[in-house]
Design a protein around this motif. Structure first.
Motif, PDB file in Angstrom:
ATOM      1  N   VAL A  14       0.853  -1.202   0.000  1.00 46.08           N
ATOM      2  CA  VAL A  14       0.000   0.000   0.000  1.00 46.08           C
ATOM      3  C   VAL A  14       0.883   1.244   0.000  1.00 46.08           C
ATOM      4  O   VAL A  14       0.996   1.963   0.989  1.00 46.08           O
ATOM      5  N   GLY A  15       1.569   1.464  -1.135  1.00 43.60           N
ATOM      6  CA  GLY A  15       2.401   2.640  -1.295  1.00 43.60           C
ATOM      7  C   GLY A  15       1.749   3.622  -2.246  1.00 43.60           C
ATOM      8  O   GLY A  15       0.522   3.771  -2.252  1.00 43.60           O
ATOM      9  N   LEU A  16       2.563   4.279  -3.056  1.00 50.64           N
ATOM     10  CA  LEU A  16       2.032   5.250  -4.015  1.00 50.64           C
ATOM     11  C   LEU A  16       1.055   4.592  -4.979  1.00 50.64           C
ATOM     12  O   LEU A  16      -0.062   5.084  -5.181  1.00 50.64           O
ATOM     13  N   ILE A  17       1.463   3.471  -5.585  1.00 56.60           N
ATOM     14  CA  ILE A  17       0.646   2.824  -6.609  1.00 56.60           C
ATOM     15  C   ILE A  17      -0.600   2.176  -6.009  1.00 56.60           C
ATOM     16  O   ILE A  17      -1.733   2.477  -6.388  1.00 56.60           O
ATOM     17  N   GLY A  18      -0.403   1.290  -5.057  1.00 58.34           N
ATOM     18  CA  GLY A  18      -1.534   0.614  -4.437  1.00 58.34           C
ATOM     19  C   GLY A  18      -2.433   1.558  -3.665  1.00 58.34           C
ATOM     20  O   GLY A  18      -3.664   1.446  -3.701  1.00 58.34           O
ATOM     21  N   GLY A  19      -1.823   2.510  -2.985  1.00 59.47           N
ATOM     22  CA  GLY A  19      -2.602   3.478  -2.222  1.00 59.47           C
ATOM     23  C   GLY A  19      -3.456   4.373  -3.104  1.00 59.47           C
ATOM     24  O   GLY A  19      -4.582   4.746  -2.751  1.00 59.47           O
ATOM     25  N   SER A  20      -2.932   4.709  -4.282  1.00 58.19           N
ATOM     26  CA  SER A  20      -3.686   5.550  -5.213  1.00 58.19           C
ATOM     27  C   SER A  20      -4.866   4.793  -5.815  1.00 58.19           C
ATOM     28  O   SER A  20      -5.928   5.368  -6.058  1.00 58.19           O
ATOM     29  N   VAL A  21      -4.689   3.492  -6.058  1.00 66.14           N
ATOM     30  CA  VAL A  21      -5.817   2.667  -6.515  1.00 66.14           C
ATOM     31  C   VAL A  21      -6.905   2.653  -5.449  1.00 66.14           C
ATOM     32  O   VAL A  21      -8.090   2.857  -5.745  1.00 66.14           O
ATOM     33  N   ALA A  22      -6.492   2.412  -4.208  1.00 61.58           N
ATOM     34  CA  ALA A  22      -7.464   2.383  -3.112  1.00 61.58           C
ATOM     35  C   ALA A  22      -8.205   3.708  -2.996  1.00 61.58           C
ATOM     36  O   ALA A  22      -9.436   3.743  -2.856  1.00 61.58           O
ATOM     37  N   VAL A  37      -1.918  -5.416   2.915  1.00 69.24           N
ATOM     38  CA  VAL A  37      -0.906  -6.352   3.389  1.00 69.24           C
ATOM     39  C   VAL A  37       0.445  -5.787   2.988  1.00 69.24           C
ATOM     40  O   VAL A  37       0.620  -5.330   1.850  1.00 69.24           O
ATOM     41  N   GLY A  38       1.417  -5.778   3.911  1.00 68.28           N
ATOM     42  CA  GLY A  38       2.722  -5.215   3.577  1.00 68.28           C
ATOM     43  C   GLY A  38       3.783  -5.595   4.579  1.00 68.28           C
ATOM     44  O   GLY A  38       3.526  -6.303   5.551  1.00 68.28           O
ATOM     45  N   ARG A  39       4.991  -5.104   4.336  1.00 67.90           N
ATOM     46  CA  ARG A  39       6.129  -5.434   5.192  1.00 67.90           C
ATOM     47  C   ARG A  39       6.245  -4.527   6.405  1.00 67.90           C
ATOM     48  O   ARG A  39       6.851  -4.870   7.404  1.00 67.90           O
ATOM     49  N   SER A  40       5.651  -3.330   6.300  1.00 65.58           N
ATOM     50  CA  SER A  40       5.815  -2.333   7.363  1.00 65.58           C
ATOM     51  C   SER A  40       4.497  -2.070   8.066  1.00 65.58           C
ATOM     52  O   SER A  40       3.553  -1.539   7.476  1.00 65.58           O
ATOM     53  N   ASN A  41       4.432  -2.452   9.332  1.00 72.00           N
ATOM     54  CA  ASN A  41       3.221  -2.188  10.118  1.00 72.00           C
ATOM     55  C   ASN A  41       2.976  -0.685  10.256  1.00 72.00           C
ATOM     56  O   ASN A  41       1.826  -0.232  10.273  1.00 72.00           O
ATOM     57  N   GLU A  42       4.069   0.076  10.334  1.00 71.99           N
ATOM     58  CA  GLU A  42       3.945   1.527  10.469  1.00 71.99           C
ATOM     59  C   GLU A  42       3.295   2.133   9.224  1.00 71.99           C
ATOM     60  O   GLU A  42       2.397   2.977   9.322  1.00 71.99           O
ATOM     61  N   SER A  43       3.728   1.664   8.045  1.00 72.01           N
ATOM     62  CA  SER A  43       3.163   2.165   6.801  1.00 72.01           C
ATOM     63  C   SER A  43       1.698   1.781   6.668  1.00 72.01           C
ATOM     64  O   SER A  43       0.859   2.589   6.230  1.00 72.01           O
ATOM     65  N   LEU A  44       1.369   0.558   7.042  1.00 73.97           N
ATOM     66  CA  LEU A  44      -0.023   0.109   6.972  1.00 73.97           C
ATOM     67  C   LEU A  44      -0.905   0.900   7.932  1.00 73.97           C
ATOM     68  O   LEU A  44      -2.044   1.247   7.600  1.00 73.97           O
ATOM     69  N   GLN A  45      -0.369   1.204   9.114  1.00 79.69           N
ATOM     70  CA  GLN A  45      -1.148   2.008  10.067  1.00 79.69           C
ATOM     71  C   GLN A  45      -1.371   3.413   9.530  1.00 79.69           C
ATOM     72  O   GLN A  45      -2.459   3.989   9.685  1.00 79.69           O
ATOM     73  N   ALA A  73       0.932  -4.722  -5.599  1.00 77.94           N
ATOM     74  CA  ALA A  73       1.550  -3.441  -5.944  1.00 77.94           C
ATOM     75  C   ALA A  73       2.871  -3.260  -5.203  1.00 77.94           C
ATOM     76  O   ALA A  73       3.311  -2.137  -4.967  1.00 77.94           O
ATOM     77  N   ALA A  74       3.491  -4.373  -4.844  1.00 78.91           N
ATOM     78  CA  ALA A  74       4.795  -4.355  -4.167  1.00 78.91           C
ATOM     79  C   ALA A  74       5.897  -4.357  -5.226  1.00 78.91           C
ATOM     80  O   ALA A  74       5.639  -4.602  -6.404  1.00 78.91           O
ATOM     81  N   LYS A 132       8.132  10.739  -5.479  1.00 78.76           N
ATOM     82  CA  LYS A 132       7.880  10.374  -4.100  1.00 78.76           C
ATOM     83  C   LYS A 132       7.214   9.012  -4.031  1.00 78.76           C
ATOM     84  O   LYS A 132       6.400   8.661  -4.872  1.00 78.76           O
ATOM     85  N   SER A 133       7.565   8.242  -3.017  1.00 78.08           N
ATOM     86  CA  SER A 133       6.965   6.932  -2.838  1.00 78.08           C
ATOM     87  C   SER A 133       6.270   6.871  -1.482  1.00 78.08           C
ATOM     88  O   SER A 133       6.346   7.803  -0.689  1.00 78.08           O
ATOM     89  N   GLY A 134       5.590   5.779  -1.245  1.00 76.38           N
ATOM     90  CA  GLY A 134       4.912   5.601   0.027  1.00 76.38           C
ATOM     91  C   GLY A 134       3.463   6.053  -0.017  1.00 76.38           C
ATOM     92  O   GLY A 134       3.044   6.809  -0.898  1.00 76.38           O
ATOM     93  N   VAL A 135       2.708   5.581   0.957  1.00 78.80           N
ATOM     94  CA  VAL A 135       1.264   5.844   0.965  1.00 78.80           C
ATOM     95  C   VAL A 135       0.937   7.318   1.161  1.00 78.80           C
ATOM     96  O   VAL A 135      -0.116   7.789   0.709  1.00 78.80           O
ATOM     97  N   THR A 136       1.830   8.073   1.786  1.00 78.80           N
ATOM     98  CA  THR A 136       1.553   9.507   1.976  1.00 78.80           C
ATOM     99  C   THR A 136       1.564  10.262   0.650  1.00 78.80           C
ATOM    100  O   THR A 136       1.037  11.374   0.564  1.00 78.80           O
TER     101      THR A 136
END
Length: 293
Positions: A14-22, A37-45, A73-74, A132-136
């Motif tokens: 759930v980064g830039l690509i997956g987060g933007s789809v959502a 689902v992802g590797r970083s609990n912090e990012s998912l939170q 989207a990983a 930029k990457s990541g869900v933010t």
């Protein structure tokens, strides 16, 4: 397209690509539940806090249970592990797709690992992104009027292709289909090679003893040419290795072009330089005009 309603969408990465789809599907109001689902609990939170996804879990069986679509989207190097993790729990009604920048390797991997469930997989590549990457960095309009390429083959379920097509159309994208091999050849030339060139130039400048001075005088030309060198290193490492054969061919072609350019300079051949620049300028401006239409 209007008929697509997802009760449950699962996103691996759930980064830039997956987060933007959502974000786009939530805005369209066509999905009831999005699980990350992802590797970083912090990012998912963070994704939950931003209302990009509704929940997150590390339990794969729980995650994909009764899922309509699973979107991977990983980074592409993680795809085999994700295929292997979902295979035992994959329902026959669940469609799997991805958003990786290379397709031949992903299609082959899906066939090998998913086996009799390979027909449920639709290879995909959204031609959109940012430095930029990541869900933010995710945004609902990232795919608006952007191209998405799907790479089904003769084994792929027509129903699965249509559902994935509808998903991307709801994100505002223009969807086309081609073979995985054609896709990889095209994007080695127009995407993967430019990224490698930008990374290489910045690395060269940064490694020099007067790097600080060089960067201090770099202006808009350097900024525009090297913008993509700020992209996600892990992602581009994986893309480069995954599309190695096509990319090596493009590097060779570019080296040949540089050799011709070097020869023109050594010979002080102004006419040849002008002709090359004229051809390139015309081609670039024509392309820009088409993109504006």
């Amino acid at each position: 397209m209007e008929n697509l309603v997802l009760k449950k969408l699962v996103i691996f990465g759930v980064g830039l690509i997956g987060g933007s789809v959502a974000s786009a599907l939530k805005k369209a109001g066509c999905v009831t539940e999005i699980v990350g689902v992802g590797r970083s609990n912090e990012s998912l939170q963070t994704a939950i806090d931003l209302n990009v996804i509704d929940s997150a879990t590390s339990n794969i069986a729980e995650a994909i249970s009764h899922a309509d679509i699973v979107l991977i989207a990983a980074p592409v190097a993680q795809t085999p592990l994700i295929f292997a993790s979902i295979k035992p729990y994959l329902d026959t009604n669940t469609i799997v797709t991805d958003a990786g920048s290379t397709k031949s390797d992903v299609m082959a991997c899906a066939k090998e690992i998913l086996g009799d469930k390979f027909s449920q997989f639709v290879g995909g590549h959204p031609i959109a992104g940012a430095e930029k990457s990541g869900v933010t960095a995710a945004k609902a309009d990232l795919y608006l009027n952007k191209n998405v390429v799907l790479t089904p083959n003769h084994s792929t379920s027509a129903h699965a292709v249509q559902r994935v097509r509808e998903l991307w159309q709801l994100c505002g994208a223009n969807v086309t289909e081609m073979s995985a091999e054609t896709h990889d050849s095209i994007f080695a030339a127009v995407s993967h090679l430019p990224h490698l060139l930008a990374f290489a130039l910045v690395d060269d400048i940064a490694s020099r003893s007067n790097a600080e001075q060089l960067f201090g005088f770099a202006a808009s030309g350097f900024r525009d040419f090297t913008r993509i060198a700020g992209s996600h290193p892990e992602m581009w490492r994986d893309i480069s290795l995954a599309n190695k054969t096509a990319l090596l061919n493009e590097i060779t072609a570019y080296q040949n072009e540089l050799s011709r350019l070097k020869q023109m300079l050594e010979n002080s051949d102004g006419d040849a330089l002008h002709a090359l620049f004229e051809r390139a300028s015309t081609a670039r401006n024509n392309w820009a005009k088409l993109k504006e239409q």
